[in-house]
Every structure is written in structure tokens, then in C-alpha cells.
Scaffold this active site. Sequence first.
Site, PDB file in Angstrom:
ATOM      1  N   GLN A 280      41.626  47.449  43.644  1.00  0.00           N
ATOM      2  CA  GLN A 280      40.228  47.320  44.070  1.00  0.00           C
ATOM      3  C   GLN A 280      39.365  48.020  43.024  1.00  0.00           C
ATOM      4  OE1 GLN A 280      36.743  46.750  45.354  1.00  0.00           O
ATOM      5  NE2 GLN A 280      38.303  45.960  46.776  1.00  0.00           N
ATOM      6  N   TYR A 281      38.415  47.284  42.442  1.00  0.00           N
ATOM      7  CA  TYR A 281      37.569  47.889  41.412  1.00  0.00           C
ATOM      8  C   TYR A 281      36.616  48.920  42.008  1.00  0.00           C
ATOM      9  CZ  TYR A 281      38.900  44.521  37.773  1.00  0.00           C
ATOM     10  OH  TYR A 281      39.580  43.790  36.833  1.00  0.00           O
ATOM     11  N   ASN A 282      35.825  48.512  42.984  1.00  0.00           N
ATOM     12  CA  ASN A 282      34.835  49.415  43.565  1.00  0.00           C
ATOM     13  C   ASN A 282      34.299  48.806  44.849  1.00  0.00           C
ATOM     14  OD1 ASN A 282      32.509  50.960  44.211  1.00  0.00           O
ATOM     15  ND2 ASN A 282      32.303  51.574  42.078  1.00  0.00           N
TER      16      ASN A 282
END
Length: 509
Positions: A280-282
Site C-alpha cells: 500500500q503506497y499511502n
Amino acid sequence: MATHFTVSLSPSKPFKNSTFFTKNPSLHFKKPLSITSFQSPQPAAAAAVQTFWQWLSDQDVVSAKTPAKPGLVRQGLGLVAQRDISRNEVVLEIPKKLWINPDVVAASEIGNVCSGLKPWVSVALFLIREKFKEDSTWRPYLDVLPESTNSTIFWSEEELAELQGTQLLSTTLGVKSYLQREFLKVEEEILVPHKQLFTSPVTLDDFSWAFGILRSRSFSRLRGQNLVLIPLADLVNHSPDITIEDGVYEIKGASLFSRDLIFSLRSPISLKAGEQVLIQYNLNMSNAELAVDYGFIEAKSDRNMYTLTLQISESDPFFGDKLDIAETNGLGERADFDIVLGNPLPPTLLPYLRLVALGGTDVFLLESIFRNTIWGHLELPVSRANEELICRVVRDACKSALSGYHTTIEEDEKLKRKELNPRLEIAVGIRAEEKKVLQQIDEIFKQRQSELDELEYYQERRLKDLGLVGEQGEIIFLGVQVENRIKCQEIEDTGHPSLSSQERTPLAI
């Protein structure tokens, strides 16, 4: 009548270069390494990938037992599991000798001339210079980097026209303008005086490429690393289905007695051989931010937002008082409020709106005796005139913003059902969801307008507190006694009497 109250709901959200790499200052930053999550126009050939892997092997970074290796995937390049991988199992460990950061730039041939530059600018120039050098020691890594991404900073004018009316367009143009200013400065201070350090002329396109690589692939604020590229680890792609951010990667010592550092990446989920390693990036980024940084958007509604901008006008006769109150409560002369689709309004929005709109006979609340309590009063309706004004101005701003799009929501929804190229898919998705948020804001204040006669305002609340409202809600009129009783109560509450209505200067609305 004059008004000092305006709301910006136009596409005016600025590019904040102060948050170039991450908005979270913690050691375990919430913006993970930014990785390729797009389909590159010319994906790296299998031969280049193999050369890259061999280079990593020669550096003793990987081996046949390494759990994941680069592979061609739907997004372009990614990390593919070579065997079954357990949840939280380490899949990569990259030693510091293979990191690209400002320290590497400082030790290079351009280190002296880059010493006074912003960290990202110095690393960008390093990448460009190494890209120009055929014999660069970083050549195997540079050859698997994309020439561009689907980030909106790389879009053509025709493609950007599809963002007409959106805040994303304004943000993108802001980024491009920022890049041009930085490039002209670097050109004057570094590139022209030191031509001998670069084998080819550096262009704005080169500079933009390096910016895009760093924007989409860099780690920052990771155990003392303010900006670092980590080859191989930066191939890991994003999954909207993964909701774990913390603990997926870290910097640690190579061994108990070693000062050497390594970057360690774990898989947040269990995988079968042949599946991609994803992270998950952000979770906190909006779709517009994802589009600028990485070149994709998600279907989740909480990724869709619109920024409402409020500002206390310097021409407001009560500018100083209002600014003091705003700053005391953690805001300022200008305040941006992110409105998320399907979510309630930010809790500080209405109080700030009421403060900015405060005028007429309501300005008594700006007196010093109310300074410690005014925010509590602003959290509730102040007066009918004040509440009516904020509803009207916000709704007018929504209508104005909606008129700036060249398509309707219905037209966009119809387009979304078709097979679109990635960039048009982003444009259609962004403008459709922005319009939905605008309609949501308008509906909230439309509903509030319809309830103006039913709301309880400051005067009624104060009279109730003083016991001057009858059982049926009628005001018990006692003439001068009422005014004196109110003043006495204010003196008791604050130690100071309020100004009389004759002593106040009204605010023109």
C-alpha cells in the site's frame, strides 16, 4: 453593499513543494517508497531486466534464493515471487552501497557544485548525468527506469485539456511551473558555468524526467534518509486491497556488530509463486495526489476530494481580530479544507466560515472579552444573517466551479464504462468525482439554507442561559433590566463589560 467574504472553490489547489516527498515526518513514514505503478510506454526489455538482475547478483545483493525478482507485469515492471512467500516474510534486502541519495551525489564528480542545492535537485542532476554516461556504474539500473510515467506532469496539452475545470489541472500546472523555475535557476547556477561536467546539454525535459522518477520512486524520512532511491525495491507495485502500511519496510543494521545499513522489504500478505509482491503506497493520499505522483487513481470514494479555500480579506476592517482568533485556533489568514466524498464536513470548516463572514451587529463577538470563548460560539450558528451569508456564498462558489467543466457527471459515467487509455481514464475519473464532491457540498449548504428559521442562534442561546426565555420559547421582555442583566452576567463571566452597540463599528457585508 460591500462584502469582504469570498470562498475559492475554483481549481486553485496549489502545488506544495515543501511536501515534495512525504507529508508525514515520522521515522516510519506513511508515504512508502514510491514505485512504478503504471504501464510504461516502452517497458524495459527482458534483456535489460536480466542485465539488471545480473548486476545485482554481481554486487552480492541477490541470488537464486532471493524470494522475489523483477518481472514484466500488467503495470510494466514489478516484483514477482519466485516461490511461496509468507505474510511479513522479508523478500528483499538492499545494502546502502546500492542506494542513491544526497551522500552519493556529494561523493561524485558533481558533488562540489551541487552542495548548495535542494537535495532532490542534486539527486536529479546526478541521475541525468549518469543517464548520459554510457559507462555509468549505474547503467543496468538506469536502463530499467521508464522514460515517463502516466503522472499528469508528463501529459500533452491535448491530454491536459481533458482535465479542464479540475483542481488536478491547476495542481499539475503548478508543478510544471515550479519545475521550470527550478530548472532555470539550476541552468544559470550549475549547468552553464559547469558544462564540462555534463556530456550532453541538459534540457527541461531531462529535468522533468528526473523529477518524475524521484516523485514516484523515492523513499524519504526513513531512519535519517531524507531522500533515497533503492534499486530493485522501487519496483514493488501498489495494491488498493492492501490496507497495511507500517512495518512493511525498514532500515536496519546488516548484522549485530556491523555499522552497515540495509533496506529490508517485507510482503504484507501471503503469496504464491508467480504472484506479484504488492504494498500500500499511502492510505491518506487523494486520487489527485496519486495521479500527480504515480499516474493512477483508485475507485474508492474516500480517495476523492475537493479543496475549499477560505481567506480573511486584508480589506476586512476586522482583519487583525479575525486573524488573531484564527491563529489562536490553529488556522491562519488562509485555510484549505479537504472535502471528502461521502464524509462529513471538516469540523473546523463551519467555525472558520462564520468567522470570515462575521459582520454587522455580530462583531461584538470579536471584542477581547470573548477572545477565549469565541471559537465555541462559532461552532454554533451566530445569527441568521451570518448563517445565510455563508450558505449563499458557498453555494455560489459551487455553481461557479461546476460551470468550469466541459462535461457532465452523466457523460463522464458513460465514458467510464468504455475501454479508455490510462490517461483518459484518470481524467474522466477525476473530473467526475470532483463534480460529485461539489454537488455534495452544495447539497449540504442547500439543506442548511432550508433550516435557517429552525436554527438556534447566539442571542437565543444567551437568553436561555440567563433564564429570559419562557416555557413556550417566548422572550421575557424586561426592557433595560434585560440589558443590565446581560452586562452583569458578562462582567461575572469575563471580568469586563462589553461595548454598547453605539461603541461598535459595524462590518459592511
